[in-house]
Write a protein that holds these residues in place. Structure first.
Motif, mmCIF file in Angstrom:
data_model
loop_
_atom_site.group_PDB
_atom_site.id
_atom_site.type_symbol
_atom_site.label_atom_id
_atom_site.label_comp_id
_atom_site.label_asym_id
_atom_site.label_seq_id
_atom_site.Cartn_x
_atom_site.Cartn_y
_atom_site.Cartn_z
ATOM 1 N N GLY A 53 -21.347 18.893 -1.209
ATOM 2 C CA GLY A 53 -20.495 18.052 -2.047
ATOM 3 C C GLY A 53 -19.032 18.075 -1.659
ATOM 4 N N ASP A 54 -18.681 18.892 -0.680
ATOM 5 C CA ASP A 54 -17.310 18.963 -0.168
ATOM 6 C C ASP A 54 -17.380 18.634 1.321
ATOM 7 O OD1 ASP A 54 -14.628 19.432 0.200
ATOM 8 O OD2 ASP A 54 -14.783 21.607 0.046
ATOM 9 N N PRO A 55 -17.351 17.336 1.659
ATOM 10 C CA PRO A 55 -17.610 16.926 3.032
ATOM 11 C C PRO A 55 -16.533 17.365 4.019
ATOM 12 C CG PRO A 55 -16.816 15.069 1.771
ATOM 13 C CD PRO A 55 -16.993 16.210 0.805
ATOM 14 N N THR A 56 -16.974 17.618 5.241
ATOM 15 C CA THR A 56 -16.046 17.868 6.342
ATOM 16 C C THR A 56 -15.619 16.490 6.843
ATOM 17 O OG1 THR A 56 -17.212 19.896 6.877
ATOM 18 C CG2 THR A 56 -15.737 19.047 8.549
ATOM 19 N N ALA A 57 -14.667 15.934 6.126
ATOM 20 C CA ALA A 57 -14.176 14.590 6.415
ATOM 21 C C ALA A 57 -12.751 14.491 5.901
ATOM 22 C CB ALA A 57 -15.058 13.539 5.740
ATOM 23 N N SER A 58 -11.990 13.565 6.460
ATOM 24 C CA SER A 58 -10.619 13.338 5.997
ATOM 25 C C SER A 58 -10.251 11.880 6.233
ATOM 26 C CB SER A 58 -9.637 14.252 6.724
ATOM 27 O OG SER A 58 -9.645 13.976 8.117
ATOM 28 N N VAL A 59 -9.247 11.433 5.509
ATOM 29 C CA VAL A 59 -8.770 10.057 5.650
ATOM 30 C C VAL A 59 -7.298 10.095 6.046
ATOM 31 C CG1 VAL A 59 -8.253 9.798 3.181
ATOM 32 C CG2 VAL A 59 -8.664 7.777 4.582
ATOM 33 N N GLY A 60 -6.953 9.262 7.013
ATOM 34 C CA GLY A 60 -5.573 9.189 7.489
ATOM 35 C C GLY A 60 -4.742 8.223 6.672
ATOM 36 N N ALA A 61 -3.466 8.208 6.971
ATOM 37 C CA ALA A 61 -2.516 7.331 6.287
ATOM 38 C C ALA A 61 -2.646 5.894 6.787
ATOM 39 C CB ALA A 61 -1.086 7.830 6.541
ATOM 40 N N PRO A 71 -4.579 2.652 -3.255
ATOM 41 C CA PRO A 71 -3.727 3.388 -4.193
ATOM 42 C C PRO A 71 -3.151 2.474 -5.273
ATOM 43 C CG PRO A 71 -2.687 3.228 -2.018
ATOM 44 C CD PRO A 71 -4.061 2.666 -1.894
ATOM 45 N N GLY A 72 -3.188 2.958 -6.506
ATOM 46 C CA GLY A 72 -2.636 2.210 -7.632
ATOM 47 C C GLY A 72 -3.584 1.166 -8.193
ATOM 48 N N GLN A 78 -5.269 16.787 6.638
ATOM 49 C CA GLN A 78 -4.317 17.880 6.443
ATOM 50 C C GLN A 78 -3.040 17.603 7.221
ATOM 51 O OE1 GLN A 78 -5.889 21.735 7.422
ATOM 52 N NE2 GLN A 78 -4.164 22.789 6.521
ATOM 53 N N GLY A 79 -1.912 17.709 6.551
ATOM 54 C CA GLY A 79 -0.617 17.482 7.172
ATOM 55 C C GLY A 79 -0.188 16.030 7.246
ATOM 56 N N ALA A 80 -1.052 15.109 6.859
ATOM 57 C CA ALA A 80 -0.703 13.685 6.902
ATOM 58 C C ALA A 80 0.289 13.356 5.799
ATOM 59 C CB ALA A 80 -1.949 12.825 6.751
ATOM 60 N N THR A 81 1.166 12.439 6.091
ATOM 61 C CA THR A 81 2.156 11.978 5.125
ATOM 62 C C THR A 81 1.832 10.543 4.741
ATOM 63 O OG1 THR A 81 3.836 13.378 6.152
ATOM 64 C CG2 THR A 81 4.623 11.612 4.736
ATOM 65 N N ALA A 82 1.779 10.293 3.451
ATOM 66 C CA ALA A 82 1.514 8.934 2.978
ATOM 67 C C ALA A 82 2.650 8.018 3.406
ATOM 68 C CB ALA A 82 1.368 8.920 1.462
ATOM 69 N N LEU A 140 0.882 -1.166 0.000
ATOM 70 C CA LEU A 140 0.000 0.000 0.000
ATOM 71 C C LEU A 140 0.916 1.211 0.000
ATOM 72 C CD1 LEU A 140 -2.378 -1.209 2.837
ATOM 73 C CD2 LEU A 140 -2.959 -1.043 0.413
ATOM 74 N N ASP A 141 0.855 2.013 -1.035
ATOM 75 C CA ASP A 141 1.758 3.156 -1.152
ATOM 76 C C ASP A 141 0.944 4.384 -1.546
ATOM 77 O OD1 ASP A 141 3.962 4.779 -1.290
ATOM 78 O OD2 ASP A 141 4.844 3.813 -3.048
ATOM 79 N N GLY A 142 0.570 5.187 -0.570
ATOM 80 C CA GLY A 142 -0.269 6.357 -0.807
ATOM 81 C C GLY A 142 -1.387 6.392 0.218
ATOM 82 N N PHE A 143 -2.486 7.024 -0.140
ATOM 83 C CA PHE A 143 -3.649 7.113 0.734
ATOM 84 C C PHE A 143 -4.793 6.278 0.171
ATOM 85 C CE2 PHE A 143 -1.462 10.980 1.982
ATOM 86 C CZ PHE A 143 -1.684 11.014 3.356
ATOM 87 N N PRO A 144 -5.666 5.777 1.048
ATOM 88 C CA PRO A 144 -6.852 5.096 0.537
ATOM 89 C C PRO A 144 -7.762 6.084 -0.179
ATOM 90 C CG PRO A 144 -6.924 5.279 2.943
ATOM 91 C CD PRO A 144 -5.609 5.813 2.504
ATOM 92 N N GLY A 145 -8.480 5.607 -1.170
ATOM 93 C CA GLY A 145 -9.489 6.422 -1.851
ATOM 94 C C GLY A 145 -10.822 6.215 -1.159
ATOM 95 N N ILE A 146 -11.471 7.312 -0.798
ATOM 96 C CA ILE A 146 -12.749 7.233 -0.101
ATOM 97 C C ILE A 146 -13.782 8.075 -0.844
ATOM 98 C CG2 ILE A 146 -13.996 7.769 2.043
ATOM 99 C CD1 ILE A 146 -11.988 5.511 2.398
ATOM 100 N N ASP A 147 -14.913 7.459 -1.172
ATOM 101 C CA ASP A 147 -16.051 8.170 -1.750
ATOM 102 C C ASP A 147 -17.246 7.951 -0.844
ATOM 103 O OD1 ASP A 147 -14.758 9.167 -4.035
ATOM 104 O OD2 ASP A 147 -15.101 7.299 -5.114
ATOM 105 N N LEU A 148 -17.948 9.044 -0.542
ATOM 106 C CA LEU A 148 -19.185 8.994 0.224
ATOM 107 C C LEU A 148 -20.323 9.194 -0.759
ATOM 108 C CD1 LEU A 148 -18.126 11.241 3.249
ATOM 109 C CD2 LEU A 148 -18.039 8.735 3.077
ATOM 110 N N ASN A 149 -21.234 8.238 -0.833
ATOM 111 C CA ASN A 149 -22.309 8.270 -1.822
ATOM 112 C C ASN A 149 -23.660 8.464 -1.160
ATOM 113 O OD1 ASN A 149 -20.524 7.682 -4.016
ATOM 114 N ND2 ASN A 149 -20.467 5.588 -3.263
#
Length: 179
Positions: A165-173, A142-143, A100-104, A79-88
């Protein structure tokens, strides 16, 4: 005396032939990098995915955290990068950006080992025009180009400003799970 030079010639020929294999696909990409079973890019279909148990945001404006655990059920992968997350929601969807500020990070998973990441969100008002009434969560790696869908039972997600359409949400590494 002829056995040693003959063995050396056979070994050299075998090495030369292994260097002649065609490892590229028709698009010019690398077949080895695209293959899910060669120990490179992890594929969501080869993972046992557990969403939660969550620290659910109980009321509008509260923050919730949803841990996601991925256990590799196939050959070693990365796993190299961040997970992709979609909220439907029913008629719309939104992608979640990295924290914000997270490093992959790069995490290598042997068969049977796991990685985790956390999805953090702010709960919106039910029926609010700036809230996304999420029905499903889609996760991709990722990938890779496939996703896995999961039922969302954590309430509406607050939008940024006036934009649902711009959620107040984030995904960590990704982090390695276990000891």
């Amino acid at each position: 005396m002829r056995a040693a030079p003959l063995a050396t010639t056979a070994l050299a020929a075998a090495l030369l032939l292994t260097g002649c294999s065609d490892d590229s696909d028709s698009s010019g990409g690398d077949k080895a990098a695209a293959s899910p079973s060669n120990g490179t890019t992890c594929r969501i279909g080869a993972m046992d995915v557990e969403v939660g148990p969550a620290n659910v945001a109980p009321a509008a404006g509260d923050t919730g955290d949803i841990p996601v655990t991925l256990t590799n059920q196939s050959a070693e992968c990365t796993l190299d990068g961040f997970p992709g997350i979609d909220l439907n929601a029913k008629d719309s969807s939104a992608s979640v950006s990295p924290e914000q500020g997270a490093t992959a990070t790069k995490v290598t998973l042997a068969k049977g080992t796991a990685a985790t990441f956390t999805l953090t969100y702010t709960r919106g008002e039910a029926g609010g025009r700036t809230s996304l009434d999420v029905k499903t969560l889609e996760i991709s790696l990722p990938g890779a180009d496939t996703q896995k869908s999961f039922k969302w039972s954590f309430g509406p997600v607050k939008g940024q400003g006036d934009n649902a359409g711009d959620p107040t949400a984030s995904v960590g590494a990704f982090t390695q799970a276990g000891d």
